[in-house]
Design a protein around this motif. Structure first.
Motif, mmCIF file in Angstrom:
data_model
loop_
_atom_site.group_PDB
_atom_site.id
_atom_site.type_symbol
_atom_site.label_atom_id
_atom_site.label_comp_id
_atom_site.label_asym_id
_atom_site.label_seq_id
_atom_site.Cartn_x
_atom_site.Cartn_y
_atom_site.Cartn_z
ATOM 1 N N ALA A 238 0.838 -1.209 0.000
ATOM 2 C CA ALA A 238 0.000 0.000 0.000
ATOM 3 C C ALA A 238 0.868 1.253 0.000
ATOM 4 C CB ALA A 238 -0.928 -0.009 1.209
ATOM 5 N N VAL A 239 2.005 1.207 0.677
ATOM 6 C CA VAL A 239 2.929 2.345 0.693
ATOM 7 C C VAL A 239 3.402 2.668 -0.724
ATOM 8 C CG1 VAL A 239 5.276 3.056 1.340
ATOM 9 C CG2 VAL A 239 3.732 2.097 3.069
ATOM 10 N N LEU A 240 3.722 1.639 -1.504
ATOM 11 C CA LEU A 240 4.159 1.856 -2.884
ATOM 12 C C LEU A 240 3.071 2.538 -3.707
ATOM 13 C CD1 LEU A 240 5.993 -1.536 -3.593
ATOM 14 C CD2 LEU A 240 7.013 0.683 -3.020
ATOM 15 N N LYS A 241 1.826 2.125 -3.500
ATOM 16 C CA LYS A 241 0.705 2.746 -4.218
ATOM 17 C C LYS A 241 0.535 4.206 -3.804
ATOM 18 C CE LYS A 241 -1.978 -1.520 -4.823
ATOM 19 N NZ LYS A 241 -3.268 -2.210 -4.548
ATOM 20 N N LEU A 242 0.713 4.480 -2.520
ATOM 21 C CA LEU A 242 0.599 5.858 -2.032
ATOM 22 C C LEU A 242 1.722 6.732 -2.595
ATOM 23 C CD1 LEU A 242 -0.345 5.035 1.659
ATOM 24 C CD2 LEU A 242 -1.749 6.400 0.103
ATOM 25 N N GLN A 243 2.893 6.161 -2.686
ATOM 26 C CA GLN A 243 4.024 6.915 -3.256
ATOM 27 C C GLN A 243 3.794 7.218 -4.729
ATOM 28 O OE1 GLN A 243 7.168 4.207 -2.160
ATOM 29 N NE2 GLN A 243 7.640 5.315 -0.264
ATOM 30 N N ASP A 244 3.160 6.291 -5.451
ATOM 31 C CA ASP A 244 2.846 6.526 -6.862
ATOM 32 C C ASP A 244 1.880 7.697 -7.020
ATOM 33 O OD1 ASP A 244 4.457 4.557 -7.882
ATOM 34 O OD2 ASP A 244 2.873 3.048 -8.030
ATOM 35 N N LEU A 245 0.956 7.845 -6.084
ATOM 36 C CA LEU A 245 -0.019 8.935 -6.156
ATOM 37 C C LEU A 245 0.656 10.299 -6.136
ATOM 38 C CD1 LEU A 245 -2.876 7.768 -3.742
ATOM 39 C CD2 LEU A 245 -3.010 7.958 -6.218
ATOM 40 N N LYS A 246 1.823 10.387 -5.519
ATOM 41 C CA LYS A 246 2.514 11.672 -5.395
ATOM 42 C C LYS A 246 3.262 12.076 -6.667
ATOM 43 C CE LYS A 246 4.546 12.811 -1.670
ATOM 44 N NZ LYS A 246 5.561 12.864 -0.607
ATOM 45 N N LYS A 247 3.378 11.159 -7.612
ATOM 46 C CA LYS A 247 4.103 11.451 -8.841
ATOM 47 C C LYS A 247 3.311 12.412 -9.721
ATOM 48 C CE LYS A 247 6.467 6.964 -8.876
ATOM 49 N NZ LYS A 247 6.639 5.682 -9.587
ATOM 50 N N LYS A 248 4.022 13.317 -10.352
ATOM 51 C CA LYS A 248 3.389 14.327 -11.201
ATOM 52 C C LYS A 248 2.646 13.699 -12.369
ATOM 53 C CE LYS A 248 4.994 18.228 -9.311
ATOM 54 N NZ LYS A 248 4.120 19.329 -8.819
ATOM 55 N N ASP A 249 3.164 12.585 -12.881
ATOM 56 C CA ASP A 249 2.574 11.982 -14.072
ATOM 57 C C ASP A 249 1.557 10.893 -13.744
ATOM 58 O OD1 ASP A 249 4.365 10.190 -13.032
ATOM 59 O OD2 ASP A 249 5.327 9.692 -14.945
ATOM 60 N N PHE A 250 1.109 10.814 -12.483
ATOM 61 C CA PHE A 250 0.121 9.805 -12.120
ATOM 62 C C PHE A 250 -1.173 10.034 -12.896
ATOM 63 C CE2 PHE A 250 -3.432 8.146 -9.671
ATOM 64 C CZ PHE A 250 -3.007 6.853 -9.408
ATOM 65 N N ILE A 251 -1.660 8.972 -13.530
ATOM 66 C CA ILE A 251 -2.858 9.069 -14.367
ATOM 67 C C ILE A 251 -4.046 8.466 -13.633
ATOM 68 C CG2 ILE A 251 -3.945 8.308 -16.516
ATOM 69 C CD1 ILE A 251 -1.151 8.312 -17.780
ATOM 70 N N ILE A 252 -5.123 9.228 -13.559
ATOM 71 C CA ILE A 252 -6.350 8.779 -12.907
ATOM 72 C C ILE A 252 -7.251 8.120 -13.943
ATOM 73 C CG2 ILE A 252 -8.429 9.536 -11.671
ATOM 74 C CD1 ILE A 252 -6.685 11.840 -10.562
ATOM 75 N N THR A 253 -7.789 6.949 -13.605
ATOM 76 C CA THR A 253 -8.635 6.197 -14.527
ATOM 77 C C THR A 253 -10.057 6.099 -14.000
ATOM 78 O OG1 THR A 253 -8.281 4.029 -13.517
ATOM 79 C CG2 THR A 253 -6.594 4.796 -15.072
ATOM 80 N N THR A 254 -10.947 5.614 -14.852
ATOM 81 C CA THR A 254 -12.332 5.420 -14.433
ATOM 82 C C THR A 254 -12.427 4.375 -13.323
ATOM 83 O OG1 THR A 254 -12.626 3.864 -16.272
ATOM 84 C CG2 THR A 254 -13.371 6.127 -16.611
#
Length: 346
Positions: A238-254
């Motif tokens: 879960a920590v890895l997923k949270l860290q990904d959210l902080k990335k500028k290029d994180f893409i939000i999907t449906t």
């Protein structure tokens, strides 16, 4: 492949990311909370059976907390009884209570009061059912969730991160498995619990990037608690997923939007249930306001999803898109009328 959402407003995008973070936080906490709840349940039963010389297989499924007589006795005289464990309006001070026929549930009641971290201790008996205390670990853990709407939650996986954080902060047994301080208004677990309220009670559905990152950093810190959580595989995934959210290029999907919609709908269900049980008109109005906030959030999220699906679907006209929006709004209005306004003010 899930549609990618290119949101126009950056502050809205940050709010969505924070909402996703709460879902990941729950994923990381579930195995930990489940494991400790089982350990606590085993310890409770072993201690009671040993202390009272009961058979190792003894259980009970006939007691209800509303009528259960605790094992501890009140202090004072008949006109002025006081609970020695400090609980306000404790069952020990009430007449007509019934002792557990198997000599186990009264002791569990005492244990729950003694292990509630608040002063005075304040278990939420409405969230649990004493019928299940001797056989179901989570039925005991739910007594430490000091918020309504959790009675039907049968396990940690069915409980939102607010409920899980309540269990960690209010249950003294859990404190032995946390490296940092788990009590007080400024402890990390309570802070993150407050973030959830701020996120899902936001009418603007906007966050500054710095604010969203603070939320996410503190969620990460919870899951990296140095006693046990830092060694839990689910927590670190879960920590890895949270860290990904902080990335500028994180893409939000449906798919991400569906996750947040699910969280808000679950929150709305709890609010609607609480409205039914609201003891005062003031509390009723506050809960009604929260329900309206969630309705707005659900509509906006559905609208954003409709936009992207319209763009990526072949052949849907602008008129069809507008009709879809109208249908969505109508559905929400009807939901509000049937599930909220049908509850009369007190």
């Amino acid at each position: 492949m899930a549609h990618q959402l290119h949101l126009e407003k950056e502050k809205y995008r940050q709010w969505v990311k924070a909402g996703l973070g709460l879902g990941y936080l729950k994923e990381g906490l579930v195995p930990f909370c489940n494991d400790i709840a089982v350990q606590q349940h085993n310890d409770i039963l072993q201690n009671i059976r040993s202390t009272k010389s009961l058979p190792s297989t003894v259980t009970c499924g006939s007691c209800r907390v509303e009528t259960l007589k605790p094992d501890h006795k009140p202090l004072g005289n008949a006109k002025n009884k006081v609970c020695p464990l400090g609980q306000v309006k404790c069952s020990c001070c009430c007449k007509g209570k019934i002792a557990c026929p198997n000599n186990i549930c009264g002791a569990i009641y005492d244990y729950i009061v003694q292990h509630h971290a608040s002063t005075p201790p304040a278990p939420d008996w409405k969230n649990s059912d004493a019928l299940n205390w001797s056989t179901d670990p989570w039925s005991i853990s739910k007594c430490f969730i000091n918020a309504p709407g959790y009675k039907d939650k049968t396990s940690a996986v069915h409980t939102d991160c607010t409920g899980l954080l309540h269990v960690v902060t209010n249950n003294i047994y859990f404190h032995n498995h946390i490296g940092g301080i788990a009590t007080g208004p400024n402890n990390l677990f309570s802070k993150v619990r407050q973030y959830r309220n701020e996120i899902f009670h936001s009418s603007s559905m906007e966050l500054e990037e710095s604010e969203a990152n603070t939320y996410l950093d503190d969620m990460i810190a919870v899951l990296q608690d140095n006693k046990e959580l830092v060694h839990q595989p689910a927590a670190q995934q879960a920590v890895l997923k949270l860290q990904d959210l902080k990335k500028k290029d994180f893409i939000i999907t449906t798919v991400d939007f569906d996750e947040i919609l699910g969280q808000i709908k679950e929150e709305m269900k709890k609010v609607l249930k609480s409205i039914e049980d609201a003891p005062t008109n003031e509390e009723y109005e506050e809960l009604k306001k929260q329900s309206e906030e969630h309705e707005t959030q659900i509509f906006k999220l559905n609208e954003e999803m409709t936009k992207i699906k319209t763009v990526t679907s072949s052949g849907q006209s602008q008129a069809e898109y507008e009709q879809t929006k109208i249908g969505c709004r109508t559905q929400l209005i009807e939901h509000y009328r049937s599930d909220v306004l049908k509850v009369s003010a007190i």
